[in-house]
Design an enzyme around this catalytic site. Structure first.
Site, PDB file in Angstrom:
ATOM      1  CG  ASP A 111      -1.697   1.264   1.382  1.00 39.28           C
ATOM      2  OD1 ASP A 111      -2.421   1.611   0.436  1.00 39.28           O
ATOM      3  OD2 ASP A 111      -1.583   1.926   2.433  1.00 39.28           O
TER       4      ASP A 111
ATOM      5  CG  ASP B 185      -1.186   2.473   6.892  1.00 38.66           C
ATOM      6  OD1 ASP B 185      -1.689   2.324   5.754  1.00 38.66           O
ATOM      7  OD2 ASP B 185      -0.947   3.585   7.388  1.00 38.66           O
TER       8      ASP B 185
ATOM      9  CG  ASP C 171      -4.415  -0.892   3.244  1.00 32.41           C
ATOM     10  OD1 ASP C 171      -4.737  -0.707   2.055  1.00 32.41           O
ATOM     11  OD2 ASP C 171      -3.729  -0.079   3.903  1.00 32.41           O
TER      12      ASP C 171
END
Length: 358
Positions: free
Chosen positions: A50, A250, A254
């Site tokens: 990410d 995080d 996600d």
């Protein structure tokens, strides 16, 4: 026969290595949830990253404001900042902080709605305000004027995130927001590659922004413009291609992808939902720890296998001697004790595991 066949070492082989490995991981800020995680790290060949808060700092900054003709910068910042103040997204926090710094106190918001992956909407000082992607404005029947389209393109070409602002049915401004790459991210990517992993940058930002960040940290493959619910589909697609996928993230967005991945690594500086969904938790927000976590997990698995091999080999070699009457019971007892001590000592070697330097 009874003495030499005692399976003490076999019983100690796995739990001692797990205990020492997970304990060393905790000292280094790596929390391993269960033994099955160790087996997964051996086969992982692709790592999906990410962008916001993982590769980058997640601390966005409002860098510039471009307004349409007849719209003041102060008014655009007041309305957009007030609406974004009600959101928890890093981009929203940057806009709210920048607007408050430049215009003072922000007005109240009514009927606030968060549209996942697109932006936010609400009523500010009697105006129906939209802040987010162009598709959010398009869904509301709002067209982007040529001057703002040029400002958005220029911002994206510079690797910045362009946030559009509209109210009362008209697009009024483009806000430029940038997120700095963590200093440790390029080194982390090099370490992940050294472990045989192929890094992929996954983000909801536009392609130009994503590619600028990817080029800075050394990632070749970029998947951009992905909505939160589409991240799971990306992981599934990679798995369908035969890849074993690790995911590092995080945020709340996600969590589903972390759960779907073969190995989920959650940043400890992120949300509780992401941490709960991950298999490994990286207490520090440093992507280099992800490489250390995989190295430690693989080392622990290797120690378990070596423990089992030597404990089993000891029995296989000694049992025929005992059956033939060639093994003294005193020697058998000493050998049994030594095998248990060997397994424990081999496991304790994991305490010497060190993070990669650099």
């Amino acid at each position: 026969m009874l003495i030499i066949a005692c399976p003490c070492a076999l019983g100690l082989a796995t739990p001692t290595a797990l205990m020492v490995g997970t304990g060393r991981g905790a000292q280094l800020g790596i929390l391993i949830k269960g033994p099955e995680v160790l087996e997964t790290t051996r086969s992982v060949d692709t790592i999906v990253l990410d962008k916001t808060g993982t590769v980058t700092t997640g601390r966005m900054t409002l860098l510039g404001t471009h307004t349409a003709e007849g719209t003041s910068e102060t008014e655009a910042l007041r309305l957009a900042g007030a609406l974004e103040h009600a959101s928890e997204h890093p981009v929203a926090r940057a806009i709210a902080a920048g607007a408050a710094e430049r215009t003072g106190d922000l007005p109240a918001v009514r009927d606030f709605v968060n549209v996942p992956g697109l932006g936010v909407r609400g009523v500010v000082e009697g105006h129906e305000v939209l802040v987010g992607r162009e598709s959010l404005l398009t869904d509301a029947g709002t067209r982007l004027p040529e001057e703002l389209a040029r400002a958005r393109a220029a911002a994206e070409a510079a690797g910045r995130t362009a946030v559009l602002v509209a109210w009362d049915g008209r697009a009024r401004a483009v806000l430029e927001v940038a997120d700095a790459v963590k200093e440790t991210s390029p080194e982390a990517i090099r370490r992940l590659r050294a472990l045989g992993l192929t890094p992929i940058l996954l983000t909801g930002d536009n392609k130009a922004v994503a590619e600028a960040v990817a080029a800075e940290v050394g990632v070749d493959e970029v998947i951009a413009g992905v909505l939160p619910q589409e991240k799971v589909a990306v992981v599934k697609r990679l798995q369908a291609e035969g890849r074993s996928v690790a995911m590092v993230g995080d945020g709340v967005n996600d969590a589903a992808a972390l759960a779907q991945a073969d190995l989920g690594l959650a940043m400890g500086t992120g949300t509780d939902a992401a941490i709960e969904a991950g298999d490994l938790t990286l207490v520090r927000g440093d992507l280099r720890v992800a490489a250390d976590a995989i190295r430690l997990s693989r080392r622990t698995l290797g120690t378990i296998k070596s423990n089992l091999f030597w404990a089993f080999a000891y029995n296989v070699a000694a049992l025929p001697l005992a059956a033939a009457g060639l093994l003294n019971p005193m020697i058998a007892g000493a050998a049994m004790a030594f095998s248990s001590v060997f397994v424990v000592g081999n496991s304790l070697r994991l305490r010497r595991f060190r993070p990669a330097e650099g």
